[in-house]
Design a protein around this motif. Sequence first.
Motif, PDB file in Angstrom:
ATOM      1  N   CYS A 278      -1.306 -39.898 -16.533  1.00 56.11           N
ATOM      2  CA  CYS A 278       0.116 -39.789 -16.820  1.00 56.11           C
ATOM      3  C   CYS A 278       0.815 -41.042 -16.322  1.00 56.11           C
ATOM      4  O   CYS A 278       0.392 -41.658 -15.351  1.00 56.11           O
ATOM      5  CB  CYS A 278       0.691 -38.555 -16.132  1.00 56.11           C
ATOM      6  SG  CYS A 278       2.369 -38.192 -16.684  1.00 56.11           S
ATOM      7  N   CYS A 280       3.965 -41.036 -15.323  1.00 63.99           N
ATOM      8  CA  CYS A 280       5.160 -40.703 -14.545  1.00 63.99           C
ATOM      9  C   CYS A 280       5.054 -41.324 -13.146  1.00 63.99           C
ATOM     10  O   CYS A 280       3.976 -41.660 -12.681  1.00 63.99           O
ATOM     11  CB  CYS A 280       5.342 -39.185 -14.430  1.00 63.99           C
ATOM     12  SG  CYS A 280       4.104 -38.339 -13.436  1.00 63.99           S
ATOM     13  N   CYS A 310       6.782 -32.943 -13.517  1.00 64.67           N
ATOM     14  CA  CYS A 310       6.452 -33.673 -14.747  1.00 64.67           C
ATOM     15  C   CYS A 310       5.851 -32.688 -15.746  1.00 64.67           C
ATOM     16  O   CYS A 310       4.909 -31.970 -15.431  1.00 64.67           O
ATOM     17  CB  CYS A 310       5.460 -34.797 -14.450  1.00 64.67           C
ATOM     18  SG  CYS A 310       4.895 -35.641 -15.944  1.00 64.67           S
ATOM     19  N   PHE A 312       4.187 -33.349 -18.330  1.00 68.29           N
ATOM     20  CA  PHE A 312       2.889 -33.781 -18.840  1.00 68.29           C
ATOM     21  C   PHE A 312       1.759 -33.438 -17.864  1.00 68.29           C
ATOM     22  O   PHE A 312       0.753 -32.867 -18.267  1.00 68.29           O
ATOM     23  CB  PHE A 312       2.897 -35.300 -19.073  1.00 68.29           C
ATOM     24  CG  PHE A 312       3.702 -35.722 -20.271  1.00 68.29           C
ATOM     25  CD1 PHE A 312       3.124 -35.724 -21.535  1.00 68.29           C
ATOM     26  CD2 PHE A 312       5.025 -36.122 -20.134  1.00 68.29           C
ATOM     27  CE1 PHE A 312       3.861 -36.123 -22.647  1.00 68.29           C
ATOM     28  CE2 PHE A 312       5.765 -36.519 -21.241  1.00 68.29           C
ATOM     29  CZ  PHE A 312       5.182 -36.517 -22.496  1.00 68.29           C
ATOM     30  N   CYS A 313       1.935 -33.822 -16.593  1.00 67.81           N
ATOM     31  CA  CYS A 313       0.801 -33.710 -15.670  1.00 67.81           C
ATOM     32  C   CYS A 313       1.027 -32.676 -14.578  1.00 67.81           C
ATOM     33  O   CYS A 313       0.120 -32.405 -13.794  1.00 67.81           O
ATOM     34  CB  CYS A 313       0.497 -35.064 -15.036  1.00 67.81           C
ATOM     35  SG  CYS A 313       1.792 -35.642 -13.926  1.00 67.81           S
TER      36      CYS A 313
HETATM   37 ZN    ZN Z   1       3.259 -36.961 -15.062  1.00 69.68          ZN
END
Ligand code: ZN
Length: 328
Positions: A278, A280, A310, A312-313
């Motif tokens: 990721c 981030c 986050c 995404f992750c």
């Molecule tokens: Zn992330």
Amino acid sequence: MSEAGVRAVAPAGDDAALPFEVAALDVRGRAIQMGPVLNTILAGHAYPDSVSKLLGEALVLAVLLGSSLKFDGKFILQTDTDGPVDMLVVDYRTDGGMRGYARFDAEKVAAAEAEGRTEPGALLGKGVLAMTIDQGPEMSRYQGIVPLDGGTLEDAGHTYFRQSEQIPTRIRLAVAEFQSRETGELVRTWRAGGLIVQFLPKAPERMQADLPGGDAPEGMEVEAGEEDDAWVEAQSLVGTIEDHELTDPAVPAERLLFRLFHERGVRVFSPIQVVDRCSCSREKVEGLLESFSAEEIAESIEDGGIAVTCEFCGRKYAFDPDQFSGGS
Ligand SMILES: [Zn+2]
């Protein structure tokens, strides 16, 4: 069946896009089979199975398209639709790092699963698929948008290449869940695979014939030129691929390519490794919060602090609200 010609190169293995060329047919493409990276991304989210499968397809599509980028940058695939899964976001960076997430209505997805309506078109509904190439702040972003109207991500990919790039293209995507027993425990793992094949003859006039394809509205006559024989052959070979071949660990990408194209001779190039990473960071989240108004900051406070996860992750970032002026 001998595979000596292909096995001479070390196999790409899971999670590596394998570029290839079939010079005799003027086609080039990339193939991939995804395993551990796919599992890590999907396991991190713990989505319903139908959503995991759909996101898996989007991840494979993003690798197949993004791995063609010649410059450092990022390829972003994003859907915006009215179905139970109203948004998918996947990004692939040219260092091989990728991430993805899905936004969905849990009740609608559960209902779709109960009714067995989990094909991509039913989950996505109608809307658009946007594909963006971002090569950093110095470069302009390029974006191509194609409609999603109840079809698959493969269909949308074909539309994109026909309309935006005008390159005859075939894309195949598949995702499957495998179950095994390891020391008595039932272990579920995801595998995915895909292939993109593009007709790129040196003489551009040979490309035109493909474009109308089978997508003409009903009742409409299409003036199509003769399809190029080489492209007809390549498409019919791609048409023989079964979903299970794309995800079968016993049929790695080299073996699939050999199976398809050995009579014509297929050449493979260095694989491009994909990793679950990721992009981030604390700084980026901080930057986002700094752009919030005082009211938005106030609304973000829970138990005296601001916690950002986050999407995404799943990484969590905690901040002291006092650090943000909230634009005042
Ligand atoms: Zn992330």
